[in-house]
Scaffold this active site. Structure first.
Site, PDB file in Angstrom:
ATOM      1  CB  THR A 109      -4.893  -3.410  -8.871  1.00 40.24           C
ATOM      2  OG1 THR A 109      -4.933  -1.985  -8.992  1.00 40.24           O
ATOM      3  CG2 THR A 109      -3.544  -3.924  -9.357  1.00 40.24           C
ATOM      4  CD  GLU A 143      -9.064  -4.954   0.688  1.00 42.73           C
ATOM      5  OE1 GLU A 143      -8.813  -3.961   1.391  1.00 42.73           O
ATOM      6  OE2 GLU A 143      -9.170  -4.886  -0.554  1.00 42.73           O
ATOM      7  N   GLY A 160      -9.950   1.888   0.002  1.00 47.17           N
ATOM      8  CA  GLY A 160     -10.634   2.714  -0.999  1.00 47.17           C
ATOM      9  C   GLY A 160     -11.846   2.004  -1.580  1.00 47.17           C
ATOM     10  N   GLY A 161     -11.723   0.657  -1.645  1.00 42.61           N
ATOM     11  CA  GLY A 161     -12.835  -0.130  -2.169  1.00 42.61           C
ATOM     12  C   GLY A 161     -13.801  -0.606  -1.099  1.00 42.61           C
ATOM     13  CB  ALA A 194      -2.166  -0.722  -1.567  1.00 47.79           C
ATOM     14  CG  ASP A 195      -6.783   2.991  -1.572  1.00 48.19           C
ATOM     15  OD1 ASP A 195      -7.330   3.042  -2.692  1.00 48.19           O
ATOM     16  OD2 ASP A 195      -7.239   2.328  -0.629  1.00 48.19           O
ATOM     17  CE  LYS A 238      -5.464  -4.010   1.198  1.00 51.45           C
ATOM     18  NZ  LYS A 238      -5.969  -3.799  -0.190  1.00 51.45           N
ATOM     19  CB  THR A 245     -11.532  -6.031  -2.770  1.00 51.05           C
ATOM     20  OG1 THR A 245     -12.057  -7.265  -2.261  1.00 51.05           O
ATOM     21  CG2 THR A 245     -12.688  -5.140  -3.203  1.00 51.05           C
ATOM     22  CG  ASP A 264      -6.044  -6.702  -1.548  1.00 50.24           C
ATOM     23  OD1 ASP A 264      -6.539  -6.784  -0.407  1.00 50.24           O
ATOM     24  OD2 ASP A 264      -6.598  -6.105  -2.506  1.00 50.24           O
TER      25      ASP A 264
HETATM   26  O1  DER Z   1     -10.042  -1.253  -0.988  1.00 47.62           O
HETATM   27  C1  DER Z   1      -8.872  -1.659  -1.139  1.00 47.62           C
HETATM   28  O2  DER Z   1      -8.083  -1.797  -0.217  1.00 47.62           O
HETATM   29  C2  DER Z   1      -8.401  -1.902  -2.527  1.00 47.62           C
HETATM   30  O3  DER Z   1      -7.339  -2.787  -2.550  1.00 47.62           O
HETATM   31  C3  DER Z   1      -8.066  -0.565  -3.117  1.00 47.62           C
HETATM   32  O4  DER Z   1      -7.604   0.271  -2.169  1.00 47.62           O
HETATM   33  C4  DER Z   1      -7.143  -0.550  -4.293  1.00 47.62           C
HETATM   34  O5  DER Z   1      -7.982  -0.240  -5.290  1.00 47.62           O
HETATM   35  P1  DER Z   1      -7.569  -0.166  -6.809  1.00 47.62           P
HETATM   36  O6  DER Z   1      -6.750  -1.413  -7.094  1.00 47.62           O
HETATM   37  O7  DER Z   1      -8.892  -0.170  -7.510  1.00 47.62           O
HETATM   38  O8  DER Z   1      -6.784   1.100  -6.988  1.00 47.62           O
END
Ligand code: DER
Length: 220
Positions: A28, A102, A95-96, A82-83, A93, A25, A80
């Site tokens: 990226t 996840e 941020g979304g 990561a932040d 992780k 999610t 996936d």
């Molecule tokens: O929510 C999450 O873990 C996402 O993977 C996020 O943290 C990474 O978001 P981005 O790819 O929009 O920077």
């Protein structure tokens, strides 16, 4: 090409026919899902599970054959974002807002490939406030217990209301400052009644693929 996009597309090259693929999610993972959709149209035979309703809807719109998590007992490869990624490949992780699904999908995967741009690489985790998923019941008390661990907890909002995850829970963004011992912090946080999980992913990544603004991509 966008640094996130080149990293995400590089990861999709590892997907083979008949795999069960975990779809991450965020912005990226978005590019990985787009590329997988293209490859499915060209004949790639896979099935996928999603880490959020948002990613599931995108995958379905692209014609990627989807499975529910109750239909799989193992995932071959999850891609996936990561932040933050530290030098031991521990992650922040969430941020979304999708950290719980996840982490469930990642923990069910034979391989977790993390795709990021260079800005996500850090020496120590913590510049990005740590997302913590908590149940709504007694959330103020849970926040106080998080605060007592030495952070500044901020309830994530969406417009005027608390943000709700796909699982109907709240997210509290906890600024711990620089995190010296992420593994210990992960365990301490998850012992708090009311905490569902947190965004520390400890030693879960099998590969980290980094995209750079100059168009290069490095697999670590
Ligand atoms: O929510 C999450 O873990 C996402 O993977 C996020 O943290 C990474 O978001 P981005 O790819 O929009 O920077």
């Amino acid at each position: 090409m966008d640094a996130k996009r080149i990293a995400a597309e590089k990861a999709t090259a590892y997907i083979d026919h008949e795999m069960v693929v975990g779809l991450g999610t965020g912005s990226t993972a978005y590019w990985a899902i787009q590329k997988i959709g293209e490859n499915v149209k060209r004949g790639l035979r896979i099935q996928a599970v999603a880490t959020s309703i948002q990613s599931e809807n995108l995958a379905k719109a692209l014609g990627i054959p989807m499975l529910s998590m109750s239909m799989v007992d193992s995932i071959d490869l999850t891609i996936d974002g990561a932040d933050e990624v530290d030098e031991a490949w521990n992650l922040i992780k969430g941020g979304g807002g999708a950290l719980l699904r996840e982490k469930i999908v990642a923990s069910t995967s034979k391989n977790l490939f993390i795709v990021v741009d260079e800005r996500k690489l850090v020496k120590k985790l913590g510049a990005f406030p740590l997302p913590v998923e908590i149940v709504t019941f007694a959330h103020e008390i849970t926040q106080n217990k998080l605060r007592a661990l030495g952070c500044i907890p901020v309830l994530r909002m969406k417009e005027q209301h608390p943000y709700l995850t796909d699982n109907g829970n709240y997210i509290v963004d906890c600024d711990f400052g620089s995190i010296d011992h992420p593994e210990e912090l992960h365990q301490i946080i998850n012992m708090i009644p009311g905490v569902v999980d947190n965004g520390l992913f400890i030693k879960m990544a099998a590969k980290v693929i980094v995209g750079y603004q100059d168009g290069t991509v490095i697999e670590m």
